[in-house]
Motif scaffolding. Structure first.
Motif, mmCIF file in Angstrom:
data_model
loop_
_atom_site.group_PDB
_atom_site.id
_atom_site.type_symbol
_atom_site.label_atom_id
_atom_site.label_comp_id
_atom_site.label_asym_id
_atom_site.label_seq_id
_atom_site.Cartn_x
_atom_site.Cartn_y
_atom_site.Cartn_z
ATOM 1 N N ILE A 72 0.848 -1.197 0.000
ATOM 2 C CA ILE A 72 0.000 0.000 0.000
ATOM 3 C C ILE A 72 0.887 1.252 0.000
ATOM 4 O O ILE A 72 2.084 1.191 0.297
ATOM 5 C CB ILE A 72 -0.954 0.009 1.217
ATOM 6 C CG1 ILE A 72 -0.201 -0.213 2.534
ATOM 7 C CG2 ILE A 72 -2.013 -1.070 1.048
ATOM 8 C CD1 ILE A 72 0.246 1.018 3.241
ATOM 9 N N ALA A 73 0.299 2.387 -0.340
ATOM 10 C CA ALA A 73 1.012 3.664 -0.324
ATOM 11 C C ALA A 73 0.804 4.328 1.027
ATOM 12 O O ALA A 73 -0.287 4.280 1.591
ATOM 13 C CB ALA A 73 0.499 4.568 -1.447
ATOM 14 N N ALA A 74 1.858 4.960 1.541
ATOM 15 C CA ALA A 74 1.756 5.608 2.855
ATOM 16 C C ALA A 74 2.671 6.822 2.939
ATOM 17 O O ALA A 74 3.799 6.795 2.433
ATOM 18 C CB ALA A 74 2.109 4.621 3.967
ATOM 19 N N VAL A 75 2.164 7.883 3.545
ATOM 20 C CA VAL A 75 3.009 9.025 3.894
ATOM 21 C C VAL A 75 3.392 8.839 5.360
ATOM 22 O O VAL A 75 2.544 8.502 6.189
ATOM 23 C CB VAL A 75 2.300 10.380 3.658
ATOM 24 C CG1 VAL A 75 2.047 10.584 2.176
ATOM 25 C CG2 VAL A 75 0.987 10.469 4.418
ATOM 26 N N ILE A 76 4.666 9.051 5.680
ATOM 27 C CA ILE A 76 5.194 8.650 6.984
ATOM 28 C C ILE A 76 5.948 9.793 7.644
ATOM 29 O O ILE A 76 6.807 10.428 7.022
ATOM 30 C CB ILE A 76 6.136 7.439 6.832
ATOM 31 C CG1 ILE A 76 5.421 6.276 6.128
ATOM 32 C CG2 ILE A 76 6.666 6.983 8.191
ATOM 33 C CD1 ILE A 76 6.345 5.131 5.737
ATOM 34 N N ASN A 77 5.637 10.032 8.913
ATOM 35 C CA ASN A 77 6.410 10.962 9.734
ATOM 36 C C ASN A 77 7.617 10.196 10.267
ATOM 37 O O ASN A 77 7.523 9.477 11.254
ATOM 38 C CB ASN A 77 5.552 11.488 10.888
ATOM 39 C CG ASN A 77 6.312 12.454 11.785
ATOM 40 O OD1 ASN A 77 7.451 12.830 11.493
ATOM 41 N ND2 ASN A 77 5.689 12.862 12.875
ATOM 42 N N MET A 78 8.753 10.336 9.611
ATOM 43 C CA MET A 78 9.932 9.551 9.939
ATOM 44 C C MET A 78 10.462 9.816 11.348
ATOM 45 O O MET A 78 11.163 8.982 11.917
ATOM 46 C CB MET A 78 11.035 9.810 8.913
ATOM 47 C CG MET A 78 10.705 9.294 7.517
ATOM 48 S SD MET A 78 10.481 7.487 7.513
ATOM 49 C CE MET A 78 10.031 7.216 5.799
ATOM 50 N N GLU A 79 10.119 10.963 11.915
ATOM 51 C CA GLU A 79 10.593 11.291 13.256
ATOM 52 C C GLU A 79 10.002 10.357 14.312
ATOM 53 O O GLU A 79 10.581 10.181 15.384
ATOM 54 C CB GLU A 79 10.232 12.743 13.608
ATOM 55 C CG GLU A 79 10.922 13.772 12.729
ATOM 56 C CD GLU A 79 10.502 15.187 13.085
ATOM 57 O OE1 GLU A 79 9.637 15.349 13.966
ATOM 58 O OE2 GLU A 79 11.045 16.118 12.485
ATOM 59 N N ASN A 80 8.850 9.755 14.014
ATOM 60 C CA ASN A 80 8.171 8.928 15.009
ATOM 61 C C ASN A 80 8.152 7.440 14.653
ATOM 62 O O ASN A 80 7.319 6.695 15.154
ATOM 63 C CB ASN A 80 6.738 9.444 15.226
ATOM 64 C CG ASN A 80 6.728 10.740 16.011
ATOM 65 O OD1 ASN A 80 7.616 10.999 16.819
ATOM 66 N ND2 ASN A 80 5.733 11.578 15.771
ATOM 67 N N VAL A 81 9.071 7.034 13.789
ATOM 68 C CA VAL A 81 9.264 5.597 13.546
ATOM 69 C C VAL A 81 10.079 5.041 14.710
ATOM 70 O O VAL A 81 11.104 5.607 15.092
ATOM 71 C CB VAL A 81 10.001 5.349 12.214
ATOM 72 C CG1 VAL A 81 10.305 3.858 12.044
ATOM 73 C CG2 VAL A 81 9.170 5.856 11.045
ATOM 74 N N GLN A 82 9.628 3.932 15.285
ATOM 75 C CA GLN A 82 10.304 3.327 16.442
ATOM 76 C C GLN A 82 10.996 2.030 16.031
ATOM 77 O O GLN A 82 10.472 1.267 15.230
ATOM 78 C CB GLN A 82 9.285 3.026 17.539
ATOM 79 C CG GLN A 82 8.508 4.254 18.008
ATOM 80 C CD GLN A 82 7.403 3.888 18.969
ATOM 81 O OE1 GLN A 82 7.637 3.702 20.167
ATOM 82 N NE2 GLN A 82 6.186 3.758 18.459
ATOM 83 N N GLN A 83 12.163 1.807 16.603
ATOM 84 C CA GLN A 83 12.912 0.594 16.311
ATOM 85 C C GLN A 83 13.552 0.063 17.588
ATOM 86 O O GLN A 83 13.825 0.815 18.529
ATOM 87 C CB GLN A 83 14.002 0.875 15.286
ATOM 88 C CG GLN A 83 15.125 1.769 15.838
ATOM 89 C CD GLN A 83 16.157 2.115 14.806
ATOM 90 O OE1 GLN A 83 15.863 2.842 13.871
ATOM 91 N NE2 GLN A 83 17.360 1.587 14.971
#
Length: 224
Positions: free
Chosen positions: A107-118
């Motif tokens: 699917i297509a998604a716009v992502i706020n990279m600042e709040n990606v957790q790892q």
């Protein structure tokens, strides 16, 4: 026969003066913008649990498109940085990624990279994407975008995308100030160039671009 197109000296000089002035206004802009950037960051910082914010344990981890369409808010757990490597492109001016769901659907998604957790290694550990919601939109109408995002394979659905950005997502202070400083610099050149030339023309140093009408009895200038 080769032709040479040379600008007059007065035009070069006024362009040089305008450019010099634009460097000053650009520098002044970068000095005045830090407080505005702080407000910008504050405005675009998303709270946990909100669209584009960090996904807590209470946010459903969806596995497929079928589950995704049933949830009001959800998140996706992506292996490593797969969500950044499949394909991407600009849709409505926003960088949009092709994200693979655990089911294998894309699917297509716009992502706020600042709040990606790892947890663990950046390249191999699971990445929990921000909180998202479905936004219905016919992506197929944007042909150039479709070519970009489907470079690594076709999307499973093109009638919606997932918003994991919300009001979040900030650019760096350097990019923020550089954008506005560039606008100010260009505006300064366009405004100051004709002013410098007009001033010089009225002093009799430069010829007029458009010669003004002389009053009766007024002597001719050397440029007439």
């Amino acid at each position: 026969m080769r032709r040479r197109y040379l600008l007059r000296f007065d035009i070069w000089l006024c362009m040089l003066l305008a450019y010099g002035l634009s460097l000053g206004t650009s520098k002044l802009t970068t000095m005045l913008l830090p407080p505005a950037y702080e407000s910008y960051v504050e405005e675009h910082t998303v709270a946990d649990g909100e669209i584009g914010g960090k996904a807590g344990a209470d946010i459903p981890r969806i596995q497929s498109v079928e589950e995704l369409l049933k949830e009001e808010r959800f998140t996706i757990v992506s292996p490593g940085i797969e969500y950044r490597n499949r394909g991407a492109g600009y849709h409505n001016g926003v960088y949009t990624y092709a994200v693979t769901l655990p089911s294998g659907e894309v699917i297509a998604a716009v992502i706020n990279m600042e709040n990606v957790q790892q947890e663990g290694d950046y390249y191999t550990s699971d990445h929990t994407l921000p909180v998202g919601q479905v936004v219905y939109d016919d992506l197929s109408k944007d042909e150039y975008f479709m070519k970009q995002i489907q470079y690594g394979g076709e999307l499973s659905r093109t009638d919606f995308y997932v918003d994991m950005r919300g009001n979040g997502g900030t650019v760096s202070q350097e990019d923020y100030t550089g954008h506005y400083a560039g606008i100010v610099q260009v505006a300064t050149i366009f405004i100051s160039f004709p002013l410098f030339h007009s001033f010089g023309a009225h002093l009799g140093i430069f010829p007029f671009f458009i010669t003004p009408k002389r009053k009766e009895g007024e002597p001719k200038s050397e440029w007439d």
